[in-house]
Design a protein around this motif. Structure first.
Motif, PDB file in Angstrom:
ATOM      1  N   UNK A 170       0.832  -1.201   0.000  1.00  0.00           N
ATOM      2  CA  UNK A 170       0.000   0.000   0.000  1.00  0.00           C
ATOM      3  C   UNK A 170       0.869   1.253   0.000  1.00  0.00           C
ATOM      4  N   UNK A 171       1.951   1.244   0.779  1.00  0.00           N
ATOM      5  CA  UNK A 171       2.873   2.387   0.755  1.00  0.00           C
ATOM      6  C   UNK A 171       3.412   2.610  -0.659  1.00  0.00           C
ATOM      7  N   UNK A 172       3.833   1.520  -1.313  1.00  0.00           N
ATOM      8  CA  UNK A 172       4.364   1.637  -2.675  1.00  0.00           C
ATOM      9  C   UNK A 172       3.318   2.239  -3.617  1.00  0.00           C
ATOM     10  N   UNK A 173       2.084   1.773  -3.472  1.00  0.00           N
ATOM     11  CA  UNK A 173       1.006   2.265  -4.345  1.00  0.00           C
ATOM     12  C   UNK A 173       0.732   3.747  -4.083  1.00  0.00           C
ATOM     13  N   UNK A 174       0.764   4.152  -2.814  1.00  0.00           N
ATOM     14  CA  UNK A 174       0.511   5.552  -2.478  1.00  0.00           C
ATOM     15  C   UNK A 174       1.603   6.453  -3.036  1.00  0.00           C
ATOM     16  N   UNK A 175       2.837   5.955  -3.084  1.00  0.00           N
ATOM     17  CA  UNK A 175       3.935   6.767  -3.622  1.00  0.00           C
ATOM     18  C   UNK A 175       3.761   7.040  -5.113  1.00  0.00           C
ATOM     19  N   UNK A 176       3.007   6.201  -5.784  1.00  0.00           N
ATOM     20  CA  UNK A 176       2.781   6.393  -7.214  1.00  0.00           C
ATOM     21  C   UNK A 176       1.497   7.179  -7.506  1.00  0.00           C
TER      22      UNK A 176
ATOM     23  N   UNK B 246      -8.056   5.740  -8.096  1.00  0.00           N
ATOM     24  CA  UNK B 246      -8.118   5.308  -9.488  1.00  0.00           C
ATOM     25  C   UNK B 246      -7.351   4.028  -9.724  1.00  0.00           C
ATOM     26  N   UNK B 247      -7.630   3.419 -10.858  1.00  0.00           N
ATOM     27  CA  UNK B 247      -7.010   2.129 -11.230  1.00  0.00           C
ATOM     28  C   UNK B 247      -5.741   2.393 -12.021  1.00  0.00           C
ATOM     29  N   UNK B 248      -4.661   1.776 -11.587  1.00  0.00           N
ATOM     30  CA  UNK B 248      -3.425   1.863 -12.358  1.00  0.00           C
ATOM     31  C   UNK B 248      -3.482   0.907 -13.535  1.00  0.00           C
ATOM     32  N   UNK B 249      -2.994   1.313 -14.702  1.00  0.00           N
ATOM     33  CA  UNK B 249      -2.921   0.343 -15.807  1.00  0.00           C
ATOM     34  C   UNK B 249      -1.952  -0.767 -15.448  1.00  0.00           C
ATOM     35  N   UNK B 250      -2.335  -1.980 -15.750  1.00  0.00           N
ATOM     36  CA  UNK B 250      -1.510  -3.142 -15.395  1.00  0.00           C
ATOM     37  C   UNK B 250      -1.384  -4.048 -16.604  1.00  0.00           C
ATOM     38  N   UNK B 251      -0.153  -4.417 -16.904  1.00  0.00           N
ATOM     39  CA  UNK B 251       0.055  -5.364 -17.986  1.00  0.00           C
ATOM     40  C   UNK B 251      -0.427  -6.741 -17.568  1.00  0.00           C
ATOM     41  N   UNK B 252      -0.822  -7.530 -18.540  1.00  0.00           N
ATOM     42  CA  UNK B 252      -1.246  -8.911 -18.255  1.00  0.00           C
ATOM     43  C   UNK B 252      -0.089  -9.665 -17.618  1.00  0.00           C
ATOM     44  N   UNK B 253      -0.367 -10.332 -16.515  1.00  0.00           N
ATOM     45  CA  UNK B 253       0.683 -11.041 -15.798  1.00  0.00           C
ATOM     46  C   UNK B 253       0.523 -12.537 -15.960  1.00  0.00           C
TER      47      UNK B 253
END
Length: 537
Positions: A29-35, A525-532
Motif C-alpha cells: 500500500x505504501x508503494x502504491x501511495x507513492x505512485x 483510481x485504477x493503475x494500468x496493469x500489464x497482463x501477468x
C-alpha cells in the motif's frame, strides 16, 4: 508508531493481522501511495494484532521456537525484492542475532551455528536453512523503517491495536470491527475498507469430549499456545513424571510443526533423554521429501508425459498420473525432493491443455493432495528425523486418528485407522500428545470468532476447497473486504490460481493486487496493469 492503544476509532483501512500477509499488504500500500497524487492528508491505517508482538506472525515470532528453521533454503524462501535487504540486515545485525539466538535456543541453536559457521561468517547464506526468528526480526526492522518513512513523507499513518478481532459488520459505506482486549472493554473500530490477513484457519482439535488441553492432561492441542517453548517444557515434565515404560510421546500429524518438534528433540538431550519413544501418526506415514542440497534433477514422469502426448485429459487423470510418477520415482530410490521443479513444470504444461473448467477442478479437488504428494523439507530437519528413526527412537505410523482414551497409567491410549482402513490400537500408551495436524475448514462452526461471525453474517463464503474464502477478481470477499494470505487457499481468478497460500513468496506476490484494490476503494483510481503470468500451486 503506537503499538499499545488506539487514539481514535476511525481508519481508512483496517488490516486484521500483522504477520507476513499484513506486512506485505501495508508495504505494498505504501508503494502504491507513492505512485499516486497526494491526498490532502495521510491515509489512516489501523492494524489489529491479537498477539503482544507485532510484525512477525506466529511462525516468525516468539511463540515459535528460537530453533525453528525455514523449511526450504533461504534462496528459495526469500522473495527476490527482499533478498538483498535481508542479506544486508543479516550481516549488519550478525553480532546481535547470533548472541540472542545462542541465548534463547541453547544447545540446539549453538549446534546450528556451528554447522553453518561459514555461511554466517561470510554472509553467503543462500543455501542455508535459517532460523525463522531471523526473518521475523528482519520484518520488524523493515516495518519500523517503512512506517516512519510513510509518516515522514505524509503518505500514511499506521497504528497497531493489540486485541482479537471478533466481529465485523457493515456500517454505512464502511465497517465496524469489534476488537476484544485483555486490558480494556471491547473497542469498536470504524474503517472504510478491511483486509483479512489473519493467517491460517485454526487447527483441527484432537481433544476427546470433555477434556481440556494443557500440561495437566498431557494433551497439547496447539503446539504454539502459549508458546512452543512452553509446549516443550510441558512435554518434558509429563514424560519425566510417567513410569519408565510410559514415557512415550505421540505427535499427531507430519507438518512443519511436527518436524520442528522432532528437530528440537533430536538436538536437546534434556528432551530426547526423557522420551522412551516418539511416535508420529500421519496419513502418509512419512515426513516430506528430503531436499538433498544437490542439483535439481529431472524426475522421469512417463504417466504425465503420456497425458501430454495425448493432448491432456481430466483433472483426475492428471492427479492419477502424478501419483504414479512420484510413486515410481520413490520405488526407484530417486530423490523426489530434488525433482520438485520438473514435476511442477509438467503440471503447468498439462494445465495449458486442460482448459479452464478442468484446471479449476484440479485446483479445487486435487490441489492440496498434489502438494502433499511432492511436499519437501530441508535436510537439517529431515536428517534429524532420519537419525532418530534409524536409532529406533522414532516410529512413523501411517494412519488417521480415531480417538484418544485415558490409559491405566495416567497416559493416553491411541486408536487409529490404518492406511488399509482397519481399526487399530497402538502398542503403547503415551504420557504426552501434541497436535500437529491440519487446519479446520472455513465454515460457520469455526473456532475463530471472526471467521464464524463472518460466515454466519454472509460477509464471506467458503470457496469450494473450504480451506479458504471465496473472492472475486479484486480479491474481495464482499465489497470492501479483501483477503490476503493463507485464507486465499483455493483462489482461482484470471490472474491468481493457487490452492496453497502459506508460502512467503506467494503472499508477497499477491499483496500488490490487494493494495491496488485498496487504492481504488480510496478513490485513487485504477493503475494500468500489464497482463501477468498466472501463479499456480
Amino acid at each position: 508508531m503506537n503499538t499499545r492503544g488506539l487514539d481514535r476509532t476511525e481508519a481508512d483501512v483496517a488490516v486484521i493481522g500483522s504477520g507476513v500477509a499484513g506486512c506485505c499488504t501495508v508495504l505494498s500500500l505504501f508503494d502504491r501511495l507513492r505512485r499516486s497524487p497526494r491526498w490532502d492528508r495521510p491515509v489512516d491505517v489501523v492494524v489489529v494484532e491479537r498477539d503482544d508482538q507485532a510484525w512477525t506472525g506466529l511462525p516468525y515470532g516468539r511463540r515459535s521456537s528460537p530453533n525453528a528453521l525455514i523449511i526450504t533454503t533461504a534462496a528459495e524462501f526469500l522473495p527476490a525484492e527482499l533478498a538483498d535487504r535481508f542479506a544486508a540486515w543479516f550481516v549488519r545485525e550478525r553480532p546481535r542475532w547470533t548472541a540472542d539466538l545462542a541465548e534463547a535456543g541453547g544447545e540446539c541453536a549453538r549446534a546450528w551455528q556451528d554447522r553453518n559457521a561459514d555461511a554466517i561468517a561470510s554472509g553467503r547464506f543462500a543455501e542455508a536453512y535459517i532460523p525463522r526468528r531471523l526473518f521475523g526480526a528482519f520484518l520488524q526492522a523493515e516495518m519500523a523503517d517503512a512506517i516512519e518513512a510513510a509518516r515522514r513523507d505524509g503518505l500514511a499513518t499506521v497504528t497497531v491495536l493489540h486485541g482479537e478481532a471478533t466481529d465485523l459488520r457493515r456500517a454505512g459505506q464502511g465497517f465496524v470491527v469489534s476488537v476484544a482486549r485483555s486490558d480494556s472493554p471491547v473497542a469498536d473500530l470504524a474503517a472504510g475498507s478491511v483486509v483479512l490477513a489473519v493467517g491460517s484457519p485454526p487447527g483441527r482439535s484432537i481433544l476427546p469430549p470433555g477434556v481440556s488441553p494443557g500440561p495437566g492432561s498431557g494433551l497439547i492441542d496447539d503446539a504454539y499456545a502459549p508458546s512452543f517453548d512452553a509446549t516443550l517444557s510441558a512435554v518434558r515434565e509429563r514424560l519425566l513424571s510417567a513410569s519408565p515404560d510410559g514415557r512415550n510421546l505421540l505427535i499427531v500429524g507430519a507438518n512443519a510443526s511436527a518436524l520442528e518438534l522432532v528437530y528440537v528433540l533430536a538436538h536437546d538431550r534434556r528432551l530426547s533423554d526423557a522420551a522412551r519413544s516418539v511416535v508420529v501418526l500421519s496419513p502418509g506415514g512419512q515426513f516430506p521429501h528430503r531436499i538433498s542440497g544437490g542439483p535439481e534433477i529431472d524426475l522421469p514422469t512417463p504417466a504425465m508425459d503420456a497425458l501430454l502426448a495425448a493432448g491432456g485429459g481430466t483433472a483426475l487423470d492428471v492427479m492419477t498420473a502424478a501419483e504414479r510418477d512420484v510413486d515410481a520415482a520413490l520405488q526407484a530410490g530417486l530423490t523426489v525432493g530434488d525433482g520438485f521443479g520438473s514435476v511442477g513444470a509438467k503440471l503447468g504444461a498439462l494445465f495449458e491443455m486442460l482448459g479452464t473448467d478442468e484446471t479449476r477442478a484440479f485446483h479445487e479437488q486435487h490441489g492440496m493432495h498434489f502438494s502433499r504428494l511432492i511436499r519437501r523439507a530441508g535436510r537439517e530437519y529431515r536428517d534429524a528425523a532420519d537419525r532418530m528413526r534409524q536409532s529406533g527412537a522414532l516410529l512413523h505410523v501411517a494412519g488417521a486418528l480415531d480417538r484418544l482414551e485415558p490409559a491405566s497409567n495416567s497416559g493416553w491410549t491411541l486408536h487409529y485407522r490404518s492406511s488399509d482402513g482397519s481399526s487399530r490400537t497402538a502398542d503403547r500408551s503415551f504420557a504426552a500428545v501434541v497436535n500437529c495436524s491440519g487446519f479446520e475448514e472455513v465454515d460457520a462452526a469455526s473456532s475463530s470468532p471472526l471467521i464464524r461471525s463472518l460466515v454466519r453474517s454472509g460477509l464471506i463464503e467458503p470457496n469450494p476447497t473450504r480451506r479458504g474464502i471465496a473472492v472475486d477478481e479484486t480479491l474481495a470477499a464482499s465489497e470492501g473486504i479483501f483477503v490476503v494470505g493463507p485464507l486465499l487457499g483455493g483462489v482461482f481468478t484470471s490472474q491468481i490460481r493457487m490452492w496453497h497460500v502459506e508460502n512467503v513468496r506467494r503472499i508477497h506476490s499477491i499483496a500488490p493486487h490487494v493494495a491496488e484494490s485498496l487504492a481504488v476503494r480510496l478513490g485513487l483510481g485504477q493503475e494500468p496493469r500489464e497482463q501477468e503470468d498466472r501463479h499456480a500451486g
